[in-house]
Scaffold this motif. Structure first.
Motif, PDB file in Angstrom:
ATOM      1  N   TYR A 102       0.801  -1.227   0.000  1.00 12.05           N
ATOM      2  CA  TYR A 102       0.000   0.000   0.000  1.00 12.05           C
ATOM      3  C   TYR A 102       0.833   1.276   0.000  1.00 12.05           C
ATOM      4  O   TYR A 102       0.293   2.352  -0.235  1.00 12.05           O
ATOM      5  CB  TYR A 102      -0.945  -0.018   1.208  1.00 12.05           C
ATOM      6  N   LEU A 103       2.126   1.156   0.254  1.00 11.08           N
ATOM      7  CA  LEU A 103       2.983   2.345   0.207  1.00 11.08           C
ATOM      8  C   LEU A 103       3.076   2.964  -1.187  1.00 11.08           C
ATOM      9  O   LEU A 103       3.020   4.196  -1.313  1.00 11.08           O
ATOM     10  CB  LEU A 103       4.377   1.985   0.745  1.00 11.08           C
ATOM     11  N   PRO A 104       3.213   2.196  -2.285  1.00  7.22           N
ATOM     12  CA  PRO A 104       3.297   2.849  -3.606  1.00  7.22           C
ATOM     13  C   PRO A 104       2.037   3.605  -3.985  1.00  7.22           C
ATOM     14  O   PRO A 104       2.105   4.610  -4.699  1.00  7.22           O
ATOM     15  CB  PRO A 104       3.558   1.679  -4.561  1.00  7.22           C
ATOM     16  N   GLY A 105       0.863   3.144  -3.520  1.00  5.64           N
ATOM     17  CA  GLY A 105      -0.375   3.879  -3.784  1.00  5.64           C
ATOM     18  C   GLY A 105      -0.357   5.254  -3.132  1.00  5.64           C
ATOM     19  O   GLY A 105      -0.837   6.241  -3.712  1.00  5.64           O
ATOM     20  N   ILE A 106       0.200   5.325  -1.931  1.00  4.00           N
ATOM     21  CA  ILE A 106       0.318   6.609  -1.228  1.00  4.00           C
ATOM     22  C   ILE A 106       1.319   7.514  -1.944  1.00  4.00           C
ATOM     23  O   ILE A 106       1.093   8.718  -2.107  1.00  4.00           O
ATOM     24  CB  ILE A 106       0.736   6.361   0.233  1.00  4.00           C
ATOM     25  N   LEU A 274       0.025   3.865   7.523  1.00  6.29           N
ATOM     26  CA  LEU A 274      -1.302   4.197   8.058  1.00  6.29           C
ATOM     27  C   LEU A 274      -1.426   5.690   8.359  1.00  6.29           C
ATOM     28  O   LEU A 274      -2.483   6.288   8.126  1.00  6.29           O
ATOM     29  CB  LEU A 274      -1.577   3.377   9.318  1.00  6.29           C
ATOM     30  N   LEU A 275      -0.370   6.313   8.859  1.00 13.05           N
ATOM     31  CA  LEU A 275      -0.402   7.757   9.128  1.00 13.05           C
ATOM     32  C   LEU A 275      -0.521   8.546   7.829  1.00 13.05           C
ATOM     33  O   LEU A 275      -1.304   9.513   7.752  1.00 13.05           O
ATOM     34  CB  LEU A 275       0.859   8.176   9.893  1.00 13.05           C
ATOM     35  N   CYS A 276       0.239   8.150   6.819  1.00 12.00           N
ATOM     36  CA  CYS A 276       0.156   8.834   5.516  1.00 12.00           C
ATOM     37  C   CYS A 276      -1.230   8.673   4.899  1.00 12.00           C
ATOM     38  O   CYS A 276      -1.777   9.627   4.326  1.00 12.00           O
ATOM     39  CB  CYS A 276       1.227   8.296   4.570  1.00 12.00           C
ATOM     40  N   LYS A 277      -1.801   7.481   5.019  1.00  8.01           N
ATOM     41  CA  LYS A 277      -3.144   7.252   4.498  1.00  8.01           C
ATOM     42  C   LYS A 277      -4.168   8.099   5.248  1.00  8.01           C
ATOM     43  O   LYS A 277      -5.107   8.635   4.634  1.00  8.01           O
ATOM     44  CB  LYS A 277      -3.497   5.761   4.606  1.00  8.01           C
ATOM     45  N   SER A 278      -3.991   8.246   6.555  1.00  6.07           N
ATOM     46  CA  SER A 278      -4.901   9.085   7.340  1.00  6.07           C
ATOM     47  C   SER A 278      -4.832  10.537   6.897  1.00  6.07           C
ATOM     48  O   SER A 278      -5.857  11.236   6.838  1.00  6.07           O
ATOM     49  CB  SER A 278      -4.552   8.970   8.830  1.00  6.07           C
ATOM     50  N   ILE A 279      -3.632  10.998   6.566  1.00  5.31           N
ATOM     51  CA  ILE A 279      -3.468  12.378   6.083  1.00  5.31           C
ATOM     52  C   ILE A 279      -4.160  12.554   4.733  1.00  5.31           C
ATOM     53  O   ILE A 279      -4.840  13.566   4.492  1.00  5.31           O
ATOM     54  CB  ILE A 279      -1.967  12.731   5.982  1.00  5.31           C
ATOM     55  N   LEU A 280      -4.019  11.563   3.852  1.00  3.12           N
ATOM     56  CA  LEU A 280      -4.650  11.655   2.532  1.00  3.12           C
ATOM     57  C   LEU A 280      -6.178  11.574   2.615  1.00  3.12           C
ATOM     58  O   LEU A 280      -6.863  11.969   1.669  1.00  3.12           O
ATOM     59  CB  LEU A 280      -4.128  10.531   1.626  1.00  3.12           C
ATOM     60  N   LEU A 281      -6.706  11.056   3.725  1.00  4.79           N
ATOM     61  CA  LEU A 281      -8.162  10.972   3.897  1.00  4.79           C
ATOM     62  C   LEU A 281      -8.774  12.277   4.399  1.00  4.79           C
ATOM     63  O   LEU A 281     -10.004  12.373   4.504  1.00  4.79           O
ATOM     64  CB  LEU A 281      -8.510   9.837   4.870  1.00  4.79           C
ATOM     65  N   LEU A 282      -7.934  13.252   4.716  1.00  2.37           N
ATOM     66  CA  LEU A 282      -8.459  14.567   5.105  1.00  2.37           C
ATOM     67  C   LEU A 282      -9.281  15.142   3.956  1.00  2.37           C
ATOM     68  O   LEU A 282      -8.889  15.018   2.790  1.00  2.37           O
ATOM     69  CB  LEU A 282      -7.311  15.507   5.464  1.00  2.37           C
TER      70      LEU A 282
END
Length: 311
Positions: A102-106, A274-282
């Motif tokens: 899931y890191l490359p998607g971020i 997970l932290l990066c994904k949470s930021i992108l969900l803002l």
């Protein structure tokens, strides 16, 4: 129908005529054609990553759990290698590979936000990484399944039975009628439950990656399973590792030779993902990403604005 037309290479056409002429069976393949075919080309990079990660974690765990007690207290713990050491390597590699899915998607989302368009090509390394996500996910499921099997074998070991007898003897010697430790019981119950749930979600992800299953799903269904359920699996596996650690974070004895325990290494990358994904969900970022992926181009909009201002 032009959509159903298949383009064949010159070699494939030549082999087709050769097979028709000489009536080759599917198990009879010409040696010259056999040697020209790559063996699992899509698995080369994922297998290299998994092998290197396994080797590094194995050496790290071997030094901490086997070499350290032998050097410091002359204690022979080499019996730990087949089960205990391997079972510490498997979950670390599994959750690391799952995070790498899931890191490359971020990174791709950050790339699109930076350039404001989805039409700019990704770098070659990122494109290759994204094409390897399926194989990385299947390897993660494989290592997680092996971790579950090894964990179930713990009570079957002879060393465990000897230790169980020693614990019972120590309890009798100390005149303890009940060795129940409430917080430790809760830790184990929650830890095992989260592990089962995480493995079940990984199994669903693995099944839906099978071509016959994925082709029966709509794009929205496939995306929902592989993305949302995948992040949920990563979250459950991370909490699984955190609950396993429990209060070991502040235990000085865990830092052998001033090195962190393996569970700290295991959760480092998943927590970042997970932290990066949470930021992108803002909302501010999520809406912009959705606009870009629907075709909105920041550069085109900027050019239109400049032309309008000039007029």
């Amino acid at each position: 129908n032009t959509d159903l037309q298949v383009t064949y290479t010159h070699e494939e056409v030549a082999f087709f005529h050769l097979r028709q002429t000489h009536h080759f069976d599917e198990f009879e393949y010409p040696s010259d054609q056999y040697c020209k075919q790559d063996l699992f080309p899509k698995w080369h990079l994922p297998l290299k990553i998994a092998s290197i990660a396994s080797l590094l974690i194995f050496i790290y765990t071997f030094l901490r759990d086997v070499v350290h007690p032998f050097v410091t207290t002359n204690e022979n713990t080499f019996y730990k290698i087949p089960i205990l050491v391997i079972n510490k390597v498997l979950p670390v590699v599994s959750i690391t590979l799952l995070a790498l899915v899931y890191l490359p998607g971020i990174l791709a989302a950050g790339f699109q936000l930076h350039y404001g368009t989805k039409y700019k090509r990704f770098p070659q390394w990122l494109n290759g990484w994204m094409l390897s996500r399926k194989q990385l996910g299947l390897l993660s499921f494989f290592f997680a399944s092996m971790h579950a099997c090894y964990s179930l074998c713990y009570p079957m070991r002879r060393s465990y039975r000897y230790k169980l007898l020693n614990w019972a003897y120590q309890q009798v010697k100390q005149k303890k009628e009940n060795a129940w430790i409430e917080h430790d019981v809760w830790r184990m119950e929650i830890y095992v439950s989260l592990g089962i749930l995480g493995l079940a979600l990984l199994a669903i992800l693995a099944v839906t990656s099978i071509p016959s299953v994925s082709h029966s799903l709509t794009w929205r269904e496939f995306h929902c399973i592989q993305s949302k359920m995948g992040y949920l699996a990563l979250l459950l596996c991370t909490i699984h590792a955190l609950v396993f650690a429990w209060n070991k974070w502040v235990d000085v004895n865990q830092f052998v030779w001033y090195t962190p325990p393996t569970f700290m290494i295991a959760i480092f990358l998943p927590i970042i993902v997970l932290l990066c994904k949470s930021i992108l969900l803002l909302p501010c970022l999520r809406k912009k990403i959705q606009k870009i992926r629907c075709g909105w181009d920041a550069n085109t909009e900027m050019n239109k604005t400049q032309m309008t201002s000039r007029l």
